[in-house]
Design an enzyme around this catalytic site. Structure first.
Site, PDB file in Angstrom:
ATOM      1  N   SER A 111      -7.505  23.971  26.759  1.00 57.05           N
ATOM      2  CA  SER A 111      -7.797  24.518  26.255  1.00 57.05           C
ATOM      3  C   SER A 111      -8.094  26.645  27.037  1.00 57.05           C
ATOM      4  CB  SER A 111      -9.508  24.172  26.711  1.00 57.05           C
ATOM      5  OG  SER A 111      -9.543  24.124  28.363  1.00 57.05           O
ATOM      6  N   LYS A 144     -18.472  23.773  32.359  1.00 57.71           N
ATOM      7  CA  LYS A 144     -17.676  25.424  31.958  1.00 57.71           C
ATOM      8  C   LYS A 144     -18.695  26.362  31.749  1.00 57.71           C
ATOM      9  CE  LYS A 144     -13.385  23.447  29.569  1.00 57.71           C
ATOM     10  NZ  LYS A 144     -12.681  23.395  29.178  1.00 57.71           N
TER      11      LYS A 144
END
Length: 809
Positions: free
Chosen positions: A708, A751
């Site tokens: 990511s 996140k």
């Protein structure tokens, strides 16, 4: 009889030559004498032995002998079952002289005879009794030195034999000790020793006395060894019998004493165990096994080790809740109230538990699902398991699987081992006392496998609803039904859990908390709990919302609330100490109810010290080549800053900061993507010529990996090349491809929470993750602007100030 023999031997020795010559026959002519056969005793010359006769023909032969010379010939049959013909009789017989006669009441005649000479039979005829025609065998062998030595050796051996035997009269030993000819030695020894008939006949037929002496010496040695072995065995048997009899006697005394004292008359406990076994609802085969073990226990000595092992096993089995079940709570409203009172938020987990309670009302088989709560530490997974038990009205058991390496911890040990116990599953059920508890398998992702077995493999049967109704613990050896048990597992990450085990569980994600949620948790649960611990109330000590937010922002940075709990406890301890010091300085006595204190953001630093997290962070991104990424860890979400610098070199790519293989590949993809799109971003195609590209992730002691960070690396590389800063307070996450696609990622909520904790106001995410924004609390989404893109170029254009590129979106 042996005493009589010794007396007659003495009498014979006194009469000397007179008796010897009275019945000697001439050796050079044939003699016709009464004849009879005997099949057990073998009479040698110069030996005295009794014989018993009852046959009429034998009695007539005896009477004929008495009327004449008192001499009679005794022969030995080859086959005792056949006739007394010459063909069935050994050709060598013995001439005997009758010494004594005794007629018994039953008509049997006992005759004491003395062997005189060996004779050779010529014919045997019958006329009212048997008559033998025979000739005296004279085969004198001189007694040389070797023969004398053998005789002395045999005497010593026989003395040893008689001492071990213990039942041979001393007179017989003396008689044999005085014997000076081979015939006397052989005859007397054969008479008093239990040698087989065939062995005695073998010695009788052998005319070589030297050979006979050697053989009888070997035979006596063998008999001595047999006697010693018999005595040894007899001693062991006697010792065991004495111990058994002693134990029996003592146990009977104990029983009588206990009976007088009114105590238990069943020291083994087998009778009580049999009654308990009979009450168990087991199948016939299993009940028969337990009954057999209980009956065996009754036969064992109560203090023996085997009895202790068997008693412990049976007590464990009968104490298990084979039939005992608790009633489930059927009120959804009450269950929902319990869940809400004990835990804040966790909407998805609570909804799934309420669904389970609702389905239980319609499910006929009522198979329990296996739930797996996955989330960062400190988010309340373990306590949620306890709340599930409360909402269902069931008993609760907890099994810590962290560090478990042995399969026997799950399936138990064989009961034959010393200190054997059932596995943790059966122990938890026994402790709860019901067969349908809620069992929490804590830290299931921390199981380790080694040479002793794989505990995760043992859990496959436990957590499979199609198999666990016949779960067999190694210790129990009979199946136990686990289908009524509700298993709830907890884990920080799914990656370490084996795929077959994970396939048996329904995963529920427990995500991290926002600042608002943490504040509510502190006010509802943490502060009341800590106040109760130190014996104070919320009326005495209170926290303002600003003080709690400051603790959350300046002293903790986590997904859960463990550090928040520690800091609140630290604040309360400090207040208690300060107040006590104030009272000690004054004159008034200390009273806890006099404590009044309010924790605010102004006095918080006096209690906890300086802020642990600074106000400014690298999230501002004010340096070219720096971008802020977002990462998911087992501890929750975190920011992942990346730095890229270009320096003169040879076109090398330098990667530092403990980047994993996937992140290294993401760096290669980012560089290749930028090279292939130089015109789009207004970059010199030879930007990497004679230039080293150094990519670094701060906090180098921590390993980092995952795909990511692709968009983060790409944006940082373009920023370093163009020497332009990325927009302030912007964080990003997303996987890229060489063709410029921006792929979705996982753990978006964690996140975004990390970005919010670090003061980010803008977050760039893949377009495919837009649907996940609804799972993020509103108080977070209100503060953050989301930028969603499906292409890398679109994302890059939105990250930099306008005018940075020739084309802007």
């Amino acid at each position: 009889m042996k005493n009589l023999l010794s007396k007659l031997q003495k009498k014979k020795s006194k009469t000397g030559q007179e008796n010897s010559t009275r019945h000697q026959l001439t050796s050079n002519i044939k003699h016709v004498l009464p004849y009879l056969t005997i099949g057990e005793t073998v009479i040698f010359p110069n030996t005295i032995a009794p014989i018993f006769i009852s046959n009429q023909s034998d009695i007539k032969a005896f009477e004929s002998s008495m009327e004449k010379s008192k001499n009679i010939v005794i022969g030995y049959p080859i086959d005792k079952k056949k006739s007394k013909s010459l063909n069935n009789t050994y050709k060598t017989a013995v001439l005997c002289h009758i010494l004594q006669v005794l007629k018994l009441p039953d008509g049997t005649v006992r005759i004491l005879v003395e062997g005189v000479n060996k004779v050779k039979l010529s014919t045997i005829t019958f006329n009212e009794f048997y008559i033998a025609e025979c000739k005296i065998i004279n085969n004198p062998i001189p007694i040389d030195t070797k023969t004398k030595s053998l005789i002395e050796v045999i005497k010593k051996i026989f003395t040893e034999y008689s001492s071990i035997h213990g039942k041979i009269p001393e007179e017989v030993v003396t008689t044999i000790d005085r014997s000076d000819t081979p015939d006397k030695i052989l005859g007397n020894i054969c008479f008093v020793t239990p040698l087989p008939y065939a062995v005695k006949i073998k010695y009788f037929l052998e005319n070589n006395n030297l050979i006979n002496l050697e053989n009888i010496a070997v035979t006596l040695k063998s008999e001595i060894e047999i006697l010693r072995l018999q005595q040894n065995l007899h001693g062991r048997v006697k010792k065991n019998l004495e111990k058994t009899q002693r134990d029996y006697f003592l146990n009977e005394q104990i029983k009588e004493i206990n009976k007088e004292l009114g105590k238990d008359e069943d020291p083994s406990g087998s009778d009580q165990l049999l009654k308990q076994i009979e009450k168990l609802e087991l199948n016939v085969k299993d009940k028969e096994k337990l009954t057999k073990d209980a009956n065996r226990l009754n036969k064992l000595q109560p203090m023996s080790p085997e009895a202790g092992i068997l008693r412990t096993y049976l007590e464990t089995v009968v104490e298990l809740p084979w039939n005992n079940k608790s009633e489930d709570l059927v009120s959804l409203k009450k269950a929902k109230s319990i869940l809400n009172d004990e835990h804040y938020n966790m909407v998805k987990a609570k909804d799934r538990i309420l669904d389970f309670i609702a389905v239980r009302q319609f499910d006929v088989e009522k198979k329990s699902p296996v739930l797996c709560l996955v989330g960062p530490p400190g988010t309340g997974k373990t306590s949620l398991g306890k709340s599930v038990a409360n909402s269902l009205g069931r008993e609760f058991g907890r099994i810590s699987l962290g560090g478990v390496r042995d399969e026997a911890e799950i399936r138990g040990h064989r009961k034959t081992y010393i200190g054997a116990l059932p596995g943790k599953i059966i122990q938890a059920i026994k402790k709860t006392g019901v067969k349908n508890p809620v069992i929490l398998l804590d830290e299931i992702d921390k199981i380790a496998a080694e040479y002793k077995g794989d505990p995760a493999a043992a859990l496959l049967e436990v957590l499979d609803p199609e198999q666990n109704h016949t779960f067999t613990d190694h210790y129990l050896e009979i199946p136990f039904d686990l289908s009524d048990v509700l298993f709830i597992a907890t884990a920080n990450s799914l990656n370490p859990i084996p795929a077959p085990l994970l396939d048996r569980m329904e995963v529920l994600e427990i995500q991290g908390y926002t600042e608002i949620e943490k504040t509510e948790i502190a006010k509802r649960f943490i502060i009341p709990k800590q106040l109760k611990t130190i014996g104070l109330t919320d009326a005495q000590i209170s926290f303002t919302d600003d003080s709690l937010l400051k603790i959350i922002r300046k002293f903790t940075r986590e997904s859960g609330v463990r550090n928040l709990n520690r800091n609140v406890a630290s604040v309360l301890r400090k207040i208690a100490r300060l107040k006590l010091e104030e009272f000690e300085e004054g004159d008034e006595p200390f009273k806890a109810e006099d404590i009044k204190f309010e924790v605010t953001d102004e006095n918080l630093n006096d209690l906890l010290g300086d802020d642990k997290i600074p106000d400014e962070d690298i999230k501002d991104s004010t340096v070219p080549g720096l971008s802020v990424g977002l990462a998911w860890t087992q501890l929750g979400g975190t920011v992942l800053p990346l730095e890229i610098v270009l320096s003169k070199g040879k076109g090398r790519i330098i990667l530092t900061g403990q980047l994993g293989d996937v992140m290294k590949e993401s760096a290669q993809i980012a560089i290749s993507y930028v090279k292939s799109n130089c015109e789009l971003f207004g970059i010199d195609p030879d930007f990497d010529k004679d230039v080293d590209i150094h990519i670094h992730a701060p906090e180098g002691a921590i390993k980092k990996d995952g795909p990511s960070a692709g968009i983060t690396m790409t944006s940082a590389l373009i920023s370093a090349i163009k020497q332009t800063c990325i927009n302030k307070k912007t964080a990003m996450t997303g996987e890229i491809t060489l063709t410029g696609q921006l792929l979705p990622i996982g753990g978006l909520k964690e996140k975004v929470l990390a970005a919010a904790r670090n003061g980010s106001t803008d977050v760039l995410i893949p377009l495919a993750n837009k649907k996940d924004i609804k799972d993020i609390p509103k108080e977070i989404t209100d503060k953050i602007t989301f930028h969603t893109h499906s292409r890398v170029d679109e994302a890059i254009f939105s990250l930099f100030p306008k005018g940075t590129f020739n084309k802007n979106s």
